[in-house]
Design an enzyme around this catalytic site. Structure first.
Site, PDB file in Angstrom:
ATOM      1  N   GLU A  10       0.799  -1.233   0.000  1.00  0.00           N
ATOM      2  CA  GLU A  10       0.000   0.000   0.000  1.00  0.00           C
ATOM      3  C   GLU A  10       0.824   1.272   0.000  1.00  0.00           C
ATOM      4  OE1 GLU A  10      -3.480   0.025   2.661  1.00  0.00           O
ATOM      5  OE2 GLU A  10      -3.132  -2.112   2.903  1.00  0.00           O
ATOM      6  N   ASP A  83      -2.370  -4.422   3.637  1.00  0.00           N
ATOM      7  CA  ASP A  83      -2.465  -4.603   5.098  1.00  0.00           C
ATOM      8  C   ASP A  83      -3.371  -5.784   5.468  1.00  0.00           C
ATOM      9  OD1 ASP A  83      -0.767  -2.518   5.564  1.00  0.00           O
ATOM     10  OD2 ASP A  83      -2.317  -1.058   6.038  1.00  0.00           O
ATOM     11  N   ASP A  85      -6.080  -6.643   6.999  1.00  0.00           N
ATOM     12  CA  ASP A  85      -7.411  -6.388   7.556  1.00  0.00           C
ATOM     13  C   ASP A  85      -8.433  -6.331   6.426  1.00  0.00           C
ATOM     14  OD1 ASP A  85      -6.846  -3.989   6.322  1.00  0.00           O
ATOM     15  OD2 ASP A  85      -6.715  -2.813   8.155  1.00  0.00           O
ATOM     16  N   GLU A  87      -9.905  -3.854   5.000  1.00  0.00           N
ATOM     17  CA  GLU A  87      -9.588  -2.835   3.990  1.00  0.00           C
ATOM     18  C   GLU A  87      -8.485  -3.331   3.065  1.00  0.00           C
ATOM     19  OE1 GLU A  87     -11.482   0.602   2.973  1.00  0.00           O
ATOM     20  OE2 GLU A  87     -11.745  -0.426   4.879  1.00  0.00           O
ATOM     21  N   TYR A 299       1.034  -4.760  13.617  1.00  0.00           N
ATOM     22  CA  TYR A 299      -0.032  -4.020  12.948  1.00  0.00           C
ATOM     23  C   TYR A 299      -0.875  -3.254  13.959  1.00  0.00           C
ATOM     24  CZ  TYR A 299      -3.497  -2.927   9.404  1.00  0.00           C
ATOM     25  OH  TYR A 299      -4.327  -2.275   8.537  1.00  0.00           O
ATOM     26  N   ARG A 301      -3.924  -1.847  13.805  1.00  0.00           N
ATOM     27  CA  ARG A 301      -5.399  -1.888  13.827  1.00  0.00           C
ATOM     28  C   ARG A 301      -5.832  -3.275  14.307  1.00  0.00           C
ATOM     29  NH1 ARG A 301      -4.284   1.097   9.119  1.00  0.00           N
ATOM     30  NH2 ARG A 301      -4.940   3.279   9.332  1.00  0.00           N
ATOM     31  N   HIS A 345      -5.543 -10.417  14.820  1.00  0.00           N
ATOM     32  CA  HIS A 345      -4.151 -10.023  14.991  1.00  0.00           C
ATOM     33  C   HIS A 345      -3.767 -10.030  16.455  1.00  0.00           C
ATOM     34  CE1 HIS A 345      -4.710  -8.769  10.928  1.00  0.00           C
ATOM     35  NE2 HIS A 345      -5.545  -7.805  11.270  1.00  0.00           N
TER      36      HIS A 345
END
Length: 692
Positions: A10, A83, A85, A87, A299, A301, A345
């Site tokens: 990203e 990433d 997740d 998203e 990570y 989030r 996570h």
């Protein structure tokens, strides 16, 4: 340089770090976040055709997409490493579509930390794109689009252009407005306390009145106090009971996203958006000299406080070597996971506990160091033994009157050697050190002091308390909190006063409309159920179309009612009380994007505007002619300046009070630090304590 494999991540920072680990056969490039999305200019959801979204390439990313396609053609295989997740999964899915990749192909790699071991391990076990994660993200995106692009135009037509409403945003605004109403409705109640200063020999200590005639007694008014004072005869008291205990205090668990945001707000004074931005930098990689870039934290989030066994073992070894085995917890405390939390996570932790903040401080910016130190300290403390306190409770009696003294001393620091958790609305804790007291001892009162108090209204929300409330109610996800708070500030629905959220007039108007006409949107129970439905989509237990349909059918009826029944609201201009110096017409107070300002009522023929300034009633100490006024910096920080600027360049972060220093004759100003107010000299070391 020739390459076999293309890896798409990203961000450029992440690409640079990962390429170093993978070697010359890999080319790592960045998509710069999403490359496909719903168009901004229209709804782009076909509600008649199972809510199918119409995605387009994001404007301005055409050249990047062309470049990615060119790179992909030259590669034997393309890996998607967005990433880990929802998203990130959606970004990988959109990339597959644009590059013509098979979504069933095992080309998706995900890692929780950007270290050599984690990255190489992920490439050994690539998987196919998880369409359940994609569907969950897509459902959330469509749901938010349906709400925002349906309610916002109604607000434009009925109230003011540029307004918006959203699912999480509307509930957040409602909480702030409800708290403001609680404050407005609050009726203070009187109560009293009686504090006694006692001594045994030469050693003094404090105790508070507890009860009368063997029963605990609340002092509601002056008559109650008089009754107690009249019952006291002389200054001799007996120690009737001494209770000694050992109390343990456990360390806080490692950070999840919301607790990191809250603690950074409390301890570092970081806004939520700033915290997430710096955490992203630490995750993606920081150059540590010759060693190159390395991801410093896992990570950022996550809803989990779990840490990997390997990381736990490393922390225990570090604690044992650095502080001794007595500081290492044999059985660290575990959090009971909330039903709504996602445990995909680990907690947010350093990728290696051996990289101490002190060791890498020279490679970090000041803010990066502060946040890394917070994350590192929190992890280490979480695996340490509890802090142990010796507590003592002493009852001091005279006939029917009972005073009680409480004291505590730290016996063993445990985790507090490394870290102490911050608190919301914390008052300074005064340590009451008691002399050695035994039952039957006689003590004397030095003075007995009654104090009148009044109950206080609930405090407005700070960033930390608002995030905690949203999380406790199951509203949104930690990753949504930063953009949500940013939006309501940007729309001027709320403003920040003394680090607390206060609704504006515009915010109250919008909230009242949404609460009245869209009750489903601001119903916390409904929103929590919706979050559960979206989680069920991720788990494969629900179809995303079914979830959207269940929401949309009652929602569209609310929309039709609102269109028909909301009357147009005129936000009237207030008279400013003076005339325009350019054309002579009256000036008015208008509400703009950044708050209220003065404008000429003869607009558009006269476009004269002025900022609204607040005088503090003090003559400028520099030019002796102008008035000192409150101003705001670019970062919204309050400071004080002369209203004759730029003719007079007087500025001060501290508030001038209109008096001169008795020592050097320079001006005195109020300075607030850690909840205390002092009057300080602008030139010398003169200080006065201010009683608040």
């Amino acid at each position: 340089m020739a390459y076999k494999y293309l890896v798409i991540v990203e961000s450029p920072a992440k690409a640079k770090t990962i390429e170093k680990y993978l070697g010359k056969n890999y080319k790592v490039v960045a998509s710069l976040g999403h490359i496909r999305d719903l168009p901004k200019s229209r709804m782009a959801i076909d509600v008649e055709n199972n809510y199918q979204p119409e995605y387009i390439s994001i404007r301005g990313k055409g050249p990047l997409i062309k470049e990615l396609k060119k790179f992909a053609k030259k590669a034997e295989k393309v890996y998607l490493a967005a990433d880990p997740d929802r998203e990130g999964e959606a970004i990988a899915w959109h990339l597959s579509h644009l590059l013509g990749l098979d979504i069933k192909d095992k080309n998706r790699v995900a890692f929780n930390e950007i270290t050599k071991e984690a990255v190489k391990g992920a490439f050994k076990e690539p998987r196919s794109i998880d369409m359940q994660l994609v569907d969950s993200q897509q459902a959330r995106r469509i749901l938010d689009r349906l709400v925002g692009y349906t309610i916002s135009p109604i607000l434009w037509r009925k109230v003011k252009k540029g307004l918006s409403a959203g699912r999480v945003q509307s509930i957040t605004l409602k909480l702030i407005c409800e708290r403001e109403q609680e404050i407005a409705d609050f009726k203070p109640e009187e109560y009293w306390s009686i504090e006694g200063n006692f001594k045994k020999g030469t050693k003094k200590f404090k105790a508070h009145f507890h009860g009368l005639n063997g029963k605990k007694m609340e002092l509601k008014n002056a008559a109650d106090v008089k009754q107690v004072i009249q019952a006291i005869k002389g200054d001799e008291y007996e120690v009737s009971k001494v209770t000694k205990k050992e109390r343990k205090r456990n360390p806080a668990l490692p950070f999840k996203t919301s607790s990191m945001q809250q603690e950074a707000a409390r301890k570092l004074n970081f806004r939520t958006q700033k915290t997430m931005m710096i955490a992203q930098q630490l995750y993606e990689g920081i150059s540590l000299g010759r060693g190159g870039a390395v991801g410093l934290i896992t990570y950022m989030r996550t809803d989990s406080t779990r840490i990997a066994d390997s990381a736990k073992n490393d922390v225990v070894d570090f604690i044992t070597k650095e502080y001794g085995p007595e500081y290492s917890a044999s059985k660290p405390r575990l959090e009971k996971k909330a039903a709504s939390s996602q445990d995909a996570h680990e907690a947010i932790r350093p990728s290696s506990v051996m990289r101490t903040p002190k060791d890498i401080e020279k490679y970090l910016t000041k803010d990066q160091y502060k946040l890394y130190n917070l994350i590192w300290s929190r992890l280490v403390a979480s695996q340490m033994t509890p802090a142990v306190f010796d507590t003592v409770k002493v009852d001091i009696t005279q006939d029917t009157v009972l005073f009680r003294a409480n004291g505590s001393t730290l016996k063993f620091p445990g985790y507090q050697k490394v870290y102490i958790e911050g608190t919301d609305d914390a008052k300074e804790e005064k340590v009451n050190v008691l002399p050695e007291l035994e039952s039957g001892d006689t003590v004397k009162s030095v003075d007995i002091e009654p104090n009148q108090h009044f109950t206080q209204p609930p405090a407005r929300y700070s960033e930390a308390t608002l995030i905690r409330t949203l999380e406790e109610n199951g509203v949104g996800r930690p990753s949504t909190y930063a953009p949500t708070l940013n939006t309501i500030l940007k729309r001027y629905y709320v403003k920040i006063q003394s680090k607390r959220f206060e609704p504006t007039e515009l915010g109250l108007i919008v909230n009242n409309l949404v609460v009245e006409f869209f009750p489903q949107i601001v119903d916390i129970h409904f929103t929590v159920e919706m979050e559960k439905d979206l989680d069920a989509v991720e788990e494969g237990k629900e179809e995303w179309v079914t979830v959207i349909d269940r929401f949309y059918k009652p929602f569209i009826k609310e929309v039709e009612n609102a269109e028909e029944n909301i009357e147009k609201i005129q936000i009237k201009d207030e008279p400013a009380g003076f005339d325009c110096e350019l054309c002579g017409h009256p000036m008015v107070i208008k509400l703009g994007r950044f708050g209220k300002f003065y404008a000429c009522s003869n607009f558009p023929d006269c476009r004269n505007t002025k900022a609204i300034v607040k005088e503090i009633g003090v003559t400028c100490p520099l030019c002796k002619e102008g008035q000192v006024i409150e101003r705001k910096s670019k970062k919204n920080r309050l400071f004080y300046g002369c209203d004759r600027y730029p003719a007079c360049e007087f500025v001060s972060w501290d508030k001038p009070i209109g008096r001169s220093c008795p020592k050097c004759d320079h001006y005195l100003a109020e300075k607030k630090t850690k909840g205390k107010t002092q009057v300080i000299c602008s030139n010398c070391d003169y200080k006065e304590e201010v009683q608040e």
